[in-house]
Design an enzyme around this catalytic site. Sequence first.
Site, PDB file in Angstrom:
ATOM      1  N   ASP A 115     -13.249  30.184  10.857  1.00 35.68           N
ATOM      2  CA  ASP A 115     -13.545  28.765  11.065  1.00 35.68           C
ATOM      3  C   ASP A 115     -15.027  28.519  11.357  1.00 35.68           C
ATOM      4  O   ASP A 115     -15.402  27.466  11.861  1.00 35.68           O
ATOM      5  CB  ASP A 115     -12.678  28.203  12.198  1.00 35.68           C
ATOM      6  CG  ASP A 115     -12.514  26.695  12.114  1.00 35.68           C
ATOM      7  OD1 ASP A 115     -12.740  26.144  11.025  1.00 35.68           O
ATOM      8  OD2 ASP A 115     -12.169  26.076  13.129  1.00 35.68           O
ATOM      9  N   ASP A 153      -9.134  29.263   4.869  1.00 44.85           N
ATOM     10  CA  ASP A 153     -10.550  28.856   4.941  1.00 44.85           C
ATOM     11  C   ASP A 153     -11.531  30.017   4.800  1.00 44.85           C
ATOM     12  O   ASP A 153     -12.743  29.799   4.833  1.00 44.85           O
ATOM     13  CB  ASP A 153     -10.868  28.106   6.242  1.00 44.85           C
ATOM     14  CG  ASP A 153     -10.370  26.672   6.234  1.00 44.85           C
ATOM     15  OD1 ASP A 153      -9.857  26.228   5.190  1.00 44.85           O
ATOM     16  OD2 ASP A 153     -10.482  26.001   7.266  1.00 44.85           O
ATOM     17  N   ASP A 303      -5.094  19.821  15.373  1.00 45.83           N
ATOM     18  CA  ASP A 303      -6.241  20.330  14.637  1.00 45.83           C
ATOM     19  C   ASP A 303      -7.429  20.643  15.529  1.00 45.83           C
ATOM     20  O   ASP A 303      -8.414  21.206  15.057  1.00 45.83           O
ATOM     21  CB  ASP A 303      -6.683  19.319  13.583  1.00 45.83           C
ATOM     22  CG  ASP A 303      -5.688  19.195  12.449  1.00 45.83           C
ATOM     23  OD1 ASP A 303      -5.298  20.231  11.900  1.00 45.83           O
ATOM     24  OD2 ASP A 303      -5.288  18.066  12.109  1.00 45.83           O
TER      25      ASP A 303
END
Length: 461
Positions: A115, A153, A303
């Site tokens: 991330d 990701d 989130d």
Amino acid sequence: MLSSLLRRSVATSVAAVAGATAVGVCLAVGSASAGTLSGSLYRDPSSAVVRWVAANPGDSRAAVIRDKIASQPQARWFANFNPSTVQSEVSGFIGAANAAQQIPVLAVYEIPNRDCGGASAGGAPDLNQYQTWVSNFARGLGNQTVIIILETDSLALLTCLNSSEINARNQAISTATRTIKSANSNAKVYLDGGHSTWNSAGETANRLRAAGVQYADGFFTNVSNYNSTSSEANFGRAVISSLNGMGISGKRQVIDTSRNGGASGDWCGDDNTDRRIGQYPTTNTGDANIDAYLWVKPPGEADGCRYTAGSFQPDLAYSLANGAPNPPTTAPPTTAPPTTAPPTTAPPTTAPPTTAPPTTPPPTGNGCSASVAVNQWTGGFTASVTVTAGSADINGWTATITLPSGATVTSAWNAQASGTSGTVRYTNVSYNGRVGAGQSTNFGFQGTGTGPGTTATCAAS
């Protein structure tokens, strides 16, 4: 568990370094065959949403959340760096799914610098330790069909890495893919394809090739956004076409539909009430390019904007489910436990708990509470214990388990045990001692004898 991801609707393109396209028949170096998935997906009976519904039957939101979210199969995230216990954790989950004759979905989220230091920062300390963790993870996968969502990701979000770091990450993901496929040839491994409003299809294909998609079954999209299924399918076809042009054929797509039934736009679902759950999970997609529609990001898990990343929030779940259509009436049932015990020398390979998930609500004051769900088979059992913090964070815990007469603990995971029969005390390990106010962590153990009747209490350190 931590599963929230940094969303991007527009991202700067970072050129990935093209990887080799070796082909062959040996799994260690050859190309995986992406076949059509078929069968029922596994519903985890101890997921955060299932536990919340069981603990809050009087809540006005409970029926909607139960019927439209808790009833559905969702991914189990493996995001804690726990190399010494991950094999047992995976084996227990896989064994339950195998006993139910259903396909489990596992989301691996452990890559270093994940991330890019955002809301879901963390992962393994370095790439060498990452490979150790992956090897231990792979040893728990058994030999039946499993779906692996590998490192969300990790390929779409590269803005925090330099070229040498990108090369190292690509090699790590390629090695992880081959490690998993070597451990279980029936594992279906999908790499990060971002989503349709992030990188272009050509750039996505380049990044997938550099990270070894030739060894995988395909790629996944939309875990990090809310784009419509049709947009993702069109994007996936373009990516597949680009891969075909590179000589990489037979790759397929899976699409996360957990939150794409409403509006798109702002990435943070914590602050947006226009989201809805999308198509219910299934392997029956009717599309030759798409293996499954999955709920990878569990609906209702935050989130990291308004709430802690990965925490289950009933108001988010209710917002997603309220007004959404009911699930198909032929949704796969949860099945009975196995008729025979697994080998006593192996980690847990059992069916879903035959008793209800933990129903103990969080304590109203400081400290912690513990609840236990037991799955019994002939001659043995497994127990899943949930430790829940009270109104304040805790930085360590001890769970006291009282076993029925004649029961003996043979193995445990995610906790340190003291004793094997009668009263057994379990203390946290390094990665799960801190529990946020009102949040939970889990550990488990396997034993011989009779498990039902086991009780649990908790004390904060």
